[in-house]
Write an enzyme that holds these catalytic residues in place. Structure first.
Site, PDB file in Angstrom:
ATOM      1  N   GLU A  44       0.860  -1.184   0.000  1.00  0.00           N
ATOM      2  CA  GLU A  44       0.000   0.000   0.000  1.00  0.00           C
ATOM      3  C   GLU A  44       0.896   1.234   0.000  1.00  0.00           C
ATOM      4  O   GLU A  44       1.709   1.413   0.901  1.00  0.00           O
ATOM      5  CB  GLU A  44      -0.916   0.034   1.223  1.00  0.00           C
ATOM      6  CG  GLU A  44      -1.853   1.247   1.188  1.00  0.00           C
ATOM      7  CD  GLU A  44      -2.653   1.432   2.471  1.00  0.00           C
ATOM      8  OE1 GLU A  44      -3.639   2.192   2.434  1.00  0.00           O
ATOM      9  OE2 GLU A  44      -2.290   0.833   3.509  1.00  0.00           O
ATOM     10  N   GLU A  69       4.814   4.940   3.819  1.00  0.00           N
ATOM     11  CA  GLU A  69       4.343   6.267   4.235  1.00  0.00           C
ATOM     12  C   GLU A  69       5.566   7.127   4.512  1.00  0.00           C
ATOM     13  O   GLU A  69       6.465   6.714   5.243  1.00  0.00           O
ATOM     14  CB  GLU A  69       3.466   6.158   5.491  1.00  0.00           C
ATOM     15  CG  GLU A  69       2.981   7.468   6.055  1.00  0.00           C
ATOM     16  CD  GLU A  69       2.138   8.264   5.072  1.00  0.00           C
ATOM     17  OE1 GLU A  69       2.488   9.435   4.826  1.00  0.00           O
ATOM     18  OE2 GLU A  69       1.152   7.709   4.540  1.00  0.00           O
ATOM     19  N   ASN A  96       9.887   7.511   0.496  1.00  0.00           N
ATOM     20  CA  ASN A  96       9.215   8.160  -0.620  1.00  0.00           C
ATOM     21  C   ASN A  96       8.921   7.120  -1.692  1.00  0.00           C
ATOM     22  O   ASN A  96       9.800   6.324  -2.051  1.00  0.00           O
ATOM     23  CB  ASN A  96      10.112   9.271  -1.189  1.00  0.00           C
ATOM     24  CG  ASN A  96       9.378  10.193  -2.131  1.00  0.00           C
ATOM     25  OD1 ASN A  96       8.618   9.749  -3.001  1.00  0.00           O
ATOM     26  ND2 ASN A  96       9.587  11.497  -1.976  1.00  0.00           N
ATOM     27  N   ASP A 118      -2.945  12.004  -2.718  1.00  0.00           N
ATOM     28  CA  ASP A 118      -3.010  13.445  -2.924  1.00  0.00           C
ATOM     29  C   ASP A 118      -3.270  13.720  -4.399  1.00  0.00           C
ATOM     30  O   ASP A 118      -2.535  13.233  -5.264  1.00  0.00           O
ATOM     31  CB  ASP A 118      -1.678  14.075  -2.504  1.00  0.00           C
ATOM     32  CG  ASP A 118      -1.735  15.592  -2.413  1.00  0.00           C
ATOM     33  OD1 ASP A 118      -2.462  16.210  -3.217  1.00  0.00           O
ATOM     34  OD2 ASP A 118      -1.050  16.156  -1.541  1.00  0.00           O
ATOM     35  N   ASP A 154     -11.843   9.645  -3.698  1.00  0.00           N
ATOM     36  CA  ASP A 154     -13.107  10.384  -3.695  1.00  0.00           C
ATOM     37  C   ASP A 154     -13.037  11.545  -4.680  1.00  0.00           C
ATOM     38  O   ASP A 154     -14.021  12.249  -4.879  1.00  0.00           O
ATOM     39  CB  ASP A 154     -13.394  10.942  -2.295  1.00  0.00           C
ATOM     40  CG  ASP A 154     -12.392  12.034  -1.927  1.00  0.00           C
ATOM     41  OD1 ASP A 154     -11.172  11.753  -1.966  1.00  0.00           O
ATOM     42  OD2 ASP A 154     -12.812  13.161  -1.614  1.00  0.00           O
ATOM     43  N   THR A 191     -10.633   2.845   4.294  1.00  0.00           N
ATOM     44  CA  THR A 191      -9.631   3.669   4.958  1.00  0.00           C
ATOM     45  C   THR A 191     -10.341   4.681   5.848  1.00  0.00           C
ATOM     46  O   THR A 191     -11.571   4.826   5.800  1.00  0.00           O
ATOM     47  CB  THR A 191      -8.770   4.429   3.938  1.00  0.00           C
ATOM     48  OG1 THR A 191      -9.553   5.491   3.370  1.00  0.00           O
ATOM     49  CG2 THR A 191      -8.279   3.508   2.829  1.00  0.00           C
ATOM     50  N   GLU A 192      -9.571   5.413   6.634  1.00  0.00           N
ATOM     51  CA  GLU A 192     -10.164   6.471   7.459  1.00  0.00           C
ATOM     52  C   GLU A 192     -10.845   7.523   6.589  1.00  0.00           C
ATOM     53  O   GLU A 192     -11.961   7.970   6.895  1.00  0.00           O
ATOM     54  CB  GLU A 192      -9.081   7.144   8.314  1.00  0.00           C
ATOM     55  CG  GLU A 192      -8.478   6.257   9.403  1.00  0.00           C
ATOM     56  CD  GLU A 192      -7.271   5.454   8.934  1.00  0.00           C
ATOM     57  OE1 GLU A 192      -6.607   4.838   9.778  1.00  0.00           O
ATOM     58  OE2 GLU A 192      -6.994   5.428   7.708  1.00  0.00           O
ATOM     59  N   TYR A 193     -10.183   7.914   5.506  1.00  0.00           N
ATOM     60  CA  TYR A 193     -10.764   8.904   4.599  1.00  0.00           C
ATOM     61  C   TYR A 193     -12.047   8.376   3.959  1.00  0.00           C
ATOM     62  O   TYR A 193     -13.019   9.104   3.789  1.00  0.00           O
ATOM     63  CB  TYR A 193      -9.762   9.284   3.504  1.00  0.00           C
ATOM     64  CG  TYR A 193      -8.739  10.295   3.919  1.00  0.00           C
ATOM     65  CD1 TYR A 193      -9.107  11.585   4.285  1.00  0.00           C
ATOM     66  CD2 TYR A 193      -7.382   9.980   3.935  1.00  0.00           C
ATOM     67  CE1 TYR A 193      -8.158  12.530   4.664  1.00  0.00           C
ATOM     68  CE2 TYR A 193      -6.427  10.914   4.311  1.00  0.00           C
ATOM     69  CZ  TYR A 193      -6.821  12.189   4.671  1.00  0.00           C
ATOM     70  OH  TYR A 193      -5.877  13.118   5.043  1.00  0.00           O
ATOM     71  N   GLU A 194     -12.014   7.124   3.581  1.00  0.00           N
ATOM     72  CA  GLU A 194     -13.184   6.532   2.924  1.00  0.00           C
ATOM     73  C   GLU A 194     -14.405   6.567   3.832  1.00  0.00           C
ATOM     74  O   GLU A 194     -15.516   6.897   3.389  1.00  0.00           O
ATOM     75  CB  GLU A 194     -12.854   5.094   2.514  1.00  0.00           C
ATOM     76  CG  GLU A 194     -13.911   4.437   1.654  1.00  0.00           C
ATOM     77  CD  GLU A 194     -13.433   3.102   1.107  1.00  0.00           C
ATOM     78  OE1 GLU A 194     -14.250   2.400   0.503  1.00  0.00           O
ATOM     79  OE2 GLU A 194     -12.234   2.772   1.286  1.00  0.00           O
TER      80      GLU A 194
END
Length: 214
Positions: A44, A69, A96, A118, A154, A191-194
């Site tokens: 991921e 990450e 990175n 992003d 999104d 995910t948290e964002y999802e």
């Protein structure tokens, strides 16, 4: 978005090198040895706070998951979540994604996940998008011939850009989903964002693609 400094982060990383792997390039072509098995490697890129990778590791115990990450303040939060989960099939890398080919050997990875990357909306930042041609070249190199790229976002603009990028690279698009949660995929791990975006009624876009090879 500016990340809050965590003064304890360095100590935590030094104490948990079994979980957040230092000098990951030293393990190139030897990641299965790190896990102590021959299970497939799934990566991921942009693992965030770790909810997705922990959920996937629980759901698929016979797959080795590696989360990448860059931000120290974020990866330590993910590492804490992994630690609390007790899952043995997860490792994290603070690195990175541009250095992907220095970390993994050709054909060493079975699946790559890009979750809520992003969007870098300005044209001058196109090369930073994780679905730009430069990154697709990196993914193609490390994925095995049957390897899959799974992308969720999104952001409609980024999704449309990515579909064009995949097509121009002559990838085979296996799935294009414009509202993922409408199909209620039981295997989808959020995910948290999802969770945040879907709770607001925003559609979640998903694409699955493979490289055609020679």
């Amino acid at each position: 978005m500016r990340q809050r400094n965590k003064p304890w982060a360095d100590d935590f990383l030094q104490e948990n090198t079994h979980l957040v792997i230092p000098n990951p390039s030293e393990h190139k072509n030897k990641w299965q040895e790190v896990f102590g098995n021959n299970n497939p490697i799934h990566v991921e890129i942009g693992t965030g706070k770790g909810q997705f990778i922990v959920g996937m590791a629980k759901q698929y115990p016979n797959i080795n998951f590696i989360g990448i990450e860059l931000a120290k303040s974020i990866i330590v939060t993910a590492a804490q979540k992994v630690q609390e989960s007790g899952q043995q099939n997860i490792r994290l890398i603070q690195e990175n994604a541009e250095n992907l080919n220095e970390i993994f050997e050709t054909n060493e990875v079975s699946t790559i996940y890009l979750n809520f990357s992003d969007p870098w909306p300005k044209n001058r930042h196109e090369k930073r998008r994780l679905t730009s041609r430069a990154f697709l070249e990196r993914y193609e190199n490390v994925l095995d011939p049957d390897g899959e790229l799974i992308f969720k976002t999104d952001n409609r603009g980024l999704f449309e850009y990515s579909l064009v990028s995949f097509s121009e690279y002559e990838m085979l698009l296996q799935e294009i989903n414009l509202d993922l949660h409408k199909i209620q995929d039981p295997e989808n791990v959020m995910t948290e964002y999802e969770e945040k975006f879907s709770a607001k009624g925003q559609p979640i876009y998903r694409c699955k693609a493979v490289f055609r090879g020679e």
